[in-house]
Design an enzyme around this catalytic site. Sequence first.
Site, PDB file in Angstrom:
ATOM      1  N   SER A  36      -9.799  -7.165   0.516  1.00 22.66           N
ATOM      2  CA  SER A  36      -8.620  -7.871   0.008  1.00 22.66           C
ATOM      3  C   SER A  36      -8.851  -8.693  -1.258  1.00 22.66           C
ATOM      4  CB  SER A  36      -8.054  -8.794   1.082  1.00 22.66           C
ATOM      5  OG  SER A  36      -7.247  -8.047   1.960  1.00 22.66           O
ATOM      6  N   LYS A  39      -6.775  -7.942  -4.306  1.00 26.51           N
ATOM      7  CA  LYS A  39      -5.413  -8.441  -4.547  1.00 26.51           C
ATOM      8  C   LYS A  39      -5.365  -9.371  -5.763  1.00 26.51           C
ATOM      9  CE  LYS A  39      -3.707  -7.721   0.109  1.00 26.51           C
ATOM     10  NZ  LYS A  39      -4.545  -7.831   1.296  1.00 26.51           N
ATOM     11  N   SER A  96      -2.808 -12.959   2.481  1.00 25.81           N
ATOM     12  CA  SER A  96      -3.430 -11.690   2.094  1.00 25.81           C
ATOM     13  C   SER A  96      -2.611 -10.522   2.635  1.00 25.81           C
ATOM     14  CB  SER A  96      -4.877 -11.610   2.599  1.00 25.81           C
ATOM     15  OG  SER A  96      -5.547 -10.555   1.948  1.00 25.81           O
TER      16      SER A  96
END
Length: 275
Positions: A36, A39, A96
């Site tokens: 993640s 991102k 997230s």
Amino acid sequence: KKVIAENPYLGAIVVDNATGKVLFEDKADAEGYPASVLKLMDLLIILEKIEQKQLALQDPVIVSAKASHIGGSRVWLAEKETFTVDEMLYALMIQSANDVAVALAEKLAGSTDAFVELMNKRAQELGMTRTVFHSVHGLPPGAGQEHDVTTARDFALLSRELLKHKDTLRYTSTRERPFRPDDKKHMIIMRNHDHLLGQVEGVDGLKTGYFTEAGYSIALTAERKGQRVIVIVLGSVDRKVRDAKAAELLAKGFLALPAQSSPAPSPAKTPGTAK
């Protein structure tokens, strides 16, 4: 599925945000899976499009069926629900949220594939030569898909670019925030996955990431006495080890910064004229 995470980490780097100078590195070019942490690239692309007036923070994002079915960490978006880009960015950074990553990608580029192309193009422009993105969320690849791949060094470049945008820290430093505050039945309290926020002096971002094969990663930044350091820890086998190493490397980074003697003020630095 092969776990590529290592103890204490696959690779790490510490950078002076002001100059980009590397203050510490250890296997900084080892290739791992960002999970993640990728991102941050979503955030960069969206903030840049806002600056270019191609998008606005108050624009509505309508959730597609595809976005509503994404698993992993999420805010349980329902098809046809609508939120502003601003609210979505909080969910992307704090929770997230994978469903939000898909919704934002579709809003901006029309499809996740088109957005992934933007991600890879931007990575190349930034000199992230060992990075290839295949997803907008960083989840483990499904059948027939490939892993997102990056290095600690490449993510330091991305982090430094992101820190040029004032809104970055507004999203990444928020520890807790409600999503859908007006809908008591479906409201959720989002809590930041970065446990160093509020625990380590000056920490105000940026992003954590984890899935089993990838291990635990973090892009960390902190400001102390007007100086800012960026730390990337990629592919640690254990969350506590990752966090301890990130905090340790942050301290190391600040110690390695050039001492702030009081130079003659340059025009840009004179109080009152700083832009």
